[in-house]
Design a protein around this motif. Structure first.
Motif, PDB file in Angstrom:
ATOM      1  N   LEU A  41     -54.541 -56.842-115.652  1.00 18.56           N
ATOM      2  CA  LEU A  41     -53.355 -58.060-114.559  1.00 18.56           C
ATOM      3  C   LEU A  41     -54.496 -59.543-114.399  1.00 18.56           C
ATOM      4  N   ILE A  42     -53.882 -60.566-113.835  1.00 22.35           N
ATOM      5  CA  ILE A  42     -54.453 -61.899-113.649  1.00 22.35           C
ATOM      6  C   ILE A  42     -53.999 -61.583-111.908  1.00 22.35           C
ATOM      7  N   ALA A  43     -53.914 -62.353-111.247  1.00 19.01           N
ATOM      8  CA  ALA A  43     -54.006 -62.605-110.009  1.00 19.01           C
ATOM      9  C   ALA A  43     -54.087 -64.405-110.110  1.00 19.01           C
ATOM     10  N   ALA A  44     -53.058 -64.800-110.011  1.00 12.89           N
ATOM     11  CA  ALA A  44     -53.335 -66.500-109.946  1.00 12.89           C
ATOM     12  C   ALA A  44     -52.600 -66.881-108.268  1.00 12.89           C
ATOM     13  N   GLU A  45     -53.468 -68.352-108.138  1.00  8.87           N
ATOM     14  CA  GLU A  45     -52.843 -69.081-106.810  1.00  8.87           C
ATOM     15  C   GLU A  45     -51.552 -69.601-107.485  1.00  8.87           C
ATOM     16  N   ASP A  46     -51.439 -70.109-108.867  1.00 12.83           N
ATOM     17  CA  ASP A  46     -50.637 -70.940-109.874  1.00 12.83           C
ATOM     18  C   ASP A  46     -50.701 -70.371-111.325  1.00 12.83           C
ATOM     19  N   THR A  47     -49.659 -69.718-111.414  1.00 15.18           N
ATOM     20  CA  THR A  47     -49.282 -69.347-112.396  1.00 15.18           C
ATOM     21  C   THR A  47     -49.342 -69.652-113.268  1.00 15.18           C
ATOM     22  N   ARG A  48     -48.370 -71.329-113.612  1.00 12.75           N
ATOM     23  CA  ARG A  48     -47.970 -71.933-114.478  1.00 12.75           C
ATOM     24  C   ARG A  48     -49.859 -72.838-115.221  1.00 12.75           C
ATOM     25  N   HIS A  49     -50.382 -72.886-113.491  1.00  7.71           N
ATOM     26  CA  HIS A  49     -51.638 -73.569-113.698  1.00  7.71           C
ATOM     27  C   HIS A  49     -52.492 -73.066-114.658  1.00  7.71           C
ATOM     28  N   THR A  50     -52.794 -71.820-113.855  1.00  7.92           N
ATOM     29  CA  THR A  50     -53.956 -70.520-115.025  1.00  7.92           C
ATOM     30  C   THR A  50     -53.175 -70.618-116.170  1.00  7.92           C
ATOM     31  N   ALA A  89     -57.556 -59.242-111.798  1.00  6.87           N
ATOM     32  CA  ALA A  89     -58.877 -60.390-112.402  1.00  6.87           C
ATOM     33  C   ALA A  89     -58.436 -61.721-111.066  1.00  6.87           C
ATOM     34  N   GLN A  90     -58.486 -62.428-110.129  1.00  6.23           N
ATOM     35  CA  GLN A  90     -58.644 -62.971-109.362  1.00  6.23           C
ATOM     36  C   GLN A  90     -58.894 -64.544-108.642  1.00  6.23           C
ATOM     37  N   CYS A  91     -58.031 -65.663-109.149  1.00  4.27           N
ATOM     38  CA  CYS A  91     -58.778 -67.012-109.612  1.00  4.27           C
ATOM     39  C   CYS A  91     -58.231 -67.033-108.815  1.00  4.27           C
ATOM     40  N   PRO A  97     -62.759 -68.174-106.084  1.00  8.48           N
ATOM     41  CA  PRO A  97     -61.709 -67.624-105.075  1.00  8.48           C
ATOM     42  C   PRO A  97     -62.559 -68.112-103.575  1.00  8.48           C
ATOM     43  N   SER A  98     -61.090 -67.999-102.422  1.00  7.69           N
ATOM     44  CA  SER A  98     -62.108 -67.709-101.320  1.00  7.69           C
ATOM     45  C   SER A  98     -62.983 -68.440-100.814  1.00  7.69           C
ATOM     46  N   ILE A  99     -63.008 -69.957-101.889  1.00  6.81           N
ATOM     47  CA  ILE A  99     -63.596 -70.995-100.780  1.00  6.81           C
ATOM     48  C   ILE A  99     -62.273 -72.155-101.354  1.00  6.81           C
ATOM     49  N   SER A 100     -61.929 -72.552 -99.257  1.00  4.08           N
ATOM     50  CA  SER A 100     -61.106 -73.047 -99.398  1.00  4.08           C
ATOM     51  C   SER A 100     -60.018 -72.905-100.558  1.00  4.08           C
TER      52      SER A 100
END
Length: 287
Positions: A41-50, A89-91, A97-100
């Motif tokens: 699974l991918i945890a994405a900030e914006d699934t459309r962008h990723t 996988a988090q992005c 990730p985590s930097i701002s």
């Protein structure tokens, strides 16, 4: 001291932290593609962008949204999945990730539960700009985004004014002019700075000069793209401290006249003068 091996849950999945390109897709690493491909699974900030990134590299791993507005809801869900043996996988949309960007709360929760956390190296806008800035590259102080309100920015920058390291900030184009003017107000017009925009993209550009010169340039040009703002450190911090005039009470009154609230002014003056804030509060209010 925590020993990683003794606290890890050997039956859990792994949380991978995957940097993504800040503009140029060629900056994606082989390892990042492999991890995104093999994760459950991918945890994405914006699934459309990723999804655009995944399409480019022909990756078909399912996604779930994980951003600043659903953190409290998602963390228990993601931790539950990791405990069940699912690899995540988090992005974020771009960079580390985590930097701002989202990530730090999930990492802290995973560490607390003994879930393995594996970081991948990759693109980072701040360091990319720093090494080409021409300013002293180390030591440096990464700050990220300032608060948006004028008074809060003044207070933040006052606390940074005497730092000797090169400082790194992020800023959006529609707030850039305002932020530069506050920096000049606090740091001085002659403080050297470098602005990097559209890093790794076709129109990558660096603007170098004093804050006054850069402000004059952007008075004539519309900011475009995301910016990294690098500001030279203060080479004579002790001299500036000696220039501070007036008693602490007078300094508080001066800070209030410049727009800070009473409590903000007391906090700032106490820090500048290395005084106990509560004692200064009592002194100011004659308690």
């Amino acid at each position: 001291m925590q020993q990683v091996s003794s606290f890890q849950n050997q039956n859990s999945g792994t949380l991978y932290l995957v940097p993504t390109p800040i503009g140029n897709l060629d900056d994606m690493t082989f390892r990042a593609v492999k991890v995104l491909t093999e994760a459950d699974l991918i945890a994405a900030e914006d699934t459309r962008h990723t999804q655009q990134l995944l399409n480019h590299f022909d990756i078909h791993t399912p996604e779930i949204s994980f951003h600043e507005h659903n953190t409290e809801q998602r963390i228990p869900e993601l931790i539950g999945k990791l405990k069940a043996g699912i690899t995540i996988a988090q992005c974020s949309d771009a960079g580390m990730p985590s930097i701002s960007d989202p990530g730090k709360e999930l990492v802290a929760a995973a560490v607390k539960e003994g879930i393995p956390v594996v970081p991948l190296p990759g693109a980072n806008a701040g360091l990319t700009a720093l090494i080409a800035s021409g300013l002293v590259p180390q030591p440096f102080y990464f700050y990220g985004f300032l608060e948006r309100k004028h008074q809060q920015q003044v207070q933040e920058l006052e606390q940074l004014r005497n730092r000797s390291e090169t400082m790194i900030f992020y800023e959006a184009p529609h707030r850039l002019k305002k932020t530069l003017k506050v920096m000049a107000e606090v740091f001085g017009d002659d403080r050297q700075a470098v602005l990097a925009r559209e890093l790794t993209k076709r129109y990558e550009e660096f603007s170098r000069g004093s804050l006054a010169e850069i402000i004059a340039f952007y008075d004539e040009h519309q900011p475009r793209g995301e910016y990294v703002v690098l500001v030279a450190g203060n080479s004579h911090p002790d001299e500036e401290e000696e220039e501070e005039t007036g008693t602490p009470v007078e300094q508080i009154d001066q800070a209030i006249s410049e727009g800070l609230s009473t409590n903000e002014a007391i906090k700032l003056v106490a820090k500048k003068n290395k005084l106990n804030r509560q004692e200064l509060y009592k002194q100011y209010h004659n308690i």
